[in-house]
Design an enzyme around this catalytic site. Structure first.
Site, short mmCIF file in Angstrom:
data_model
loop_
_atom_site.label_atom_id
_atom_site.label_comp_id
_atom_site.label_asym_id
_atom_site.label_seq_id
_atom_site.Cartn_x
_atom_site.Cartn_y
_atom_site.Cartn_z
N HIS A 139 0.16 47.74 -8.15
CA HIS A 139 0.51 46.56 -7.36
C HIS A 139 -0.76 45.81 -6.97
O HIS A 139 -1.77 46.44 -6.69
CB HIS A 139 1.24 46.99 -6.07
CG HIS A 139 1.33 45.88 -5.06
ND1 HIS A 139 2.32 44.92 -5.11
CD2 HIS A 139 0.52 45.53 -4.01
CE1 HIS A 139 2.13 44.05 -4.12
NE2 HIS A 139 1.04 44.40 -3.45
N GLU B 218 -0.48 42.71 3.70
CA GLU B 218 -0.42 44.05 3.11
C GLU B 218 -1.60 44.93 3.56
O GLU B 218 -1.43 46.12 3.80
CB GLU B 218 -0.36 43.92 1.58
CG GLU B 218 0.98 43.33 1.14
CD GLU B 218 1.03 42.91 -0.33
OE1 GLU B 218 0.04 43.11 -1.06
OE2 GLU B 218 2.07 42.35 -0.74
N TYR C 75 7.89 46.03 0.50
CA TYR C 75 8.72 45.31 -0.45
C TYR C 75 9.84 44.50 0.23
O TYR C 75 10.87 44.22 -0.39
CB TYR C 75 9.32 46.28 -1.47
CG TYR C 75 8.33 46.72 -2.53
CD1 TYR C 75 7.68 45.78 -3.34
CD2 TYR C 75 8.06 48.07 -2.75
CE1 TYR C 75 6.78 46.17 -4.32
CE2 TYR C 75 7.16 48.47 -3.74
CZ TYR C 75 6.52 47.51 -4.52
OH TYR C 75 5.63 47.89 -5.50
P1 IDP Z 1 4.58 42.07 -9.02
O1 IDP Z 1 4.42 43.54 -8.73
O2 IDP Z 1 4.06 41.72 -10.39
O3 IDP Z 1 4.04 41.19 -7.92
P2 IDP Z 1 7.30 41.46 -8.04
O4 IDP Z 1 8.20 40.46 -8.64
O5 IDP Z 1 6.72 41.19 -6.69
O6 IDP Z 1 6.16 41.77 -9.12
O7 IDP Z 1 8.10 42.83 -7.99
C1 IDP Z 1 7.60 43.92 -7.26
C2 IDP Z 1 7.86 45.19 -8.04
O8 IDP Z 1 9.24 45.43 -8.12
C3 IDP Z 1 7.37 45.16 -9.49
O9 IDP Z 1 6.00 45.45 -9.62
C4 IDP Z 1 8.24 46.22 -10.12
O10 IDP Z 1 7.72 47.51 -9.85
C5 IDP Z 1 9.53 46.06 -9.35
N1 IDP Z 1 10.48 45.21 -10.09
C6 IDP Z 1 10.49 43.86 -10.16
N2 IDP Z 1 11.50 43.42 -10.92
C7 IDP Z 1 12.15 44.53 -11.34
C8 IDP Z 1 13.30 44.75 -12.15
O11 IDP Z 1 13.93 43.83 -12.66
N3 IDP Z 1 13.65 46.06 -12.34
C9 IDP Z 1 12.98 47.10 -11.80
N4 IDP Z 1 11.90 46.94 -11.03
C10 IDP Z 1 11.49 45.67 -10.80
#
Ligand code: IDP
Length: 160
Positions: free
Chosen positions: A126, A137, A60
């Site tokens: 994910h 990844e 991450y």
């Molecule tokens: P994705 O998993 O759909 O690619 P990303 O924006 O890459 O989304 O975010 C990675 C992960 O971080 C998300 O799947 C979620 O678990 C967590 N996440 C993203 N935004 C938030 C938030 O605003 N609050 C809490 N967790 C978040």
């Protein structure tokens, strides 16, 4: 090569998926893997792992500065994760479409997040967001020996 589907010879795409601690705890691992298998995608790597803090932070890394980063790392390391690599034509974008938008409340029915999730911090799964992310990844989560090159005998019934 008569009768051999071209997909057996072509370089096919791979993506990384991880069923997060909430998905594993809720007993959704089999059901989720089944969705990808039924679509026609092929498993080439699969393991249940306890994610280290180091792996979580590398995975991450792009979110390092975000307010939810610490909680995200705590969550992903809190309980086992099912890590998988799946292969097939267009698998990166198609797996993302099958997973649905990040916030499960905005995810359409029929997507994994739309069928099983509510909160953004418990969005079950994910999936790599681009071929470049997938490559990074896969290398981060799997050793080359853990990825199997094998031919699915049903390929000719999935690919023309
Ligand atoms: P994705 O998993 O759909 O690619 P990303 O924006 O890459 O989304 O975010 C990675 C992960 O971080 C998300 O799947 C979620 O678990 C967590 N996440 C993203 N935004 C938030 C938030 O605003 N609050 C809490 N967790 C978040």
């Amino acid at each position: 090569t008569l009768g051999l589907p071209s997909i057996w010879r072509a370089k096919v795409e791979r993506t990384f998926i991880a069923i997060k601690p909430d998905g594993v705890q809720r007993g959704l691992s089999g059901e989720i893997l089944q969705r990808f298998e039924r679509r026609g995608f092929k498993l080439v790597g699969l393991k249940l792992i306890k994610v280290s803090e180091e792996l979580a932070e590398k995975h991450y890394a792009e979110h390092r500065e975000r307010p939810f980063f610490k909680g995200l790392v705590e969550f992903i390391t809190s309980s086992p994760v099912v890590a998988a690599v799946i292969e097939g034509k267009g698998v990166v974008a198609t797996a993302r479409a099958m997973i649905g938008p990040t916030n499960p409340l905005n995810a359409p029915l029929g997507t994994i997040r739309g069928d099983y999730g509510i909160d953004i911090g418990r969005n079950i799964i994910h999936g790599s967001d681009s071929p470049e992310s997938a490559e990074r990844e896969i290398a981060l989560w799997f050793t080359p020996e853990e990825l199997l090159d094998w031919q699915a005998t049903i390929a000719g019934w999935i690919y023309e």
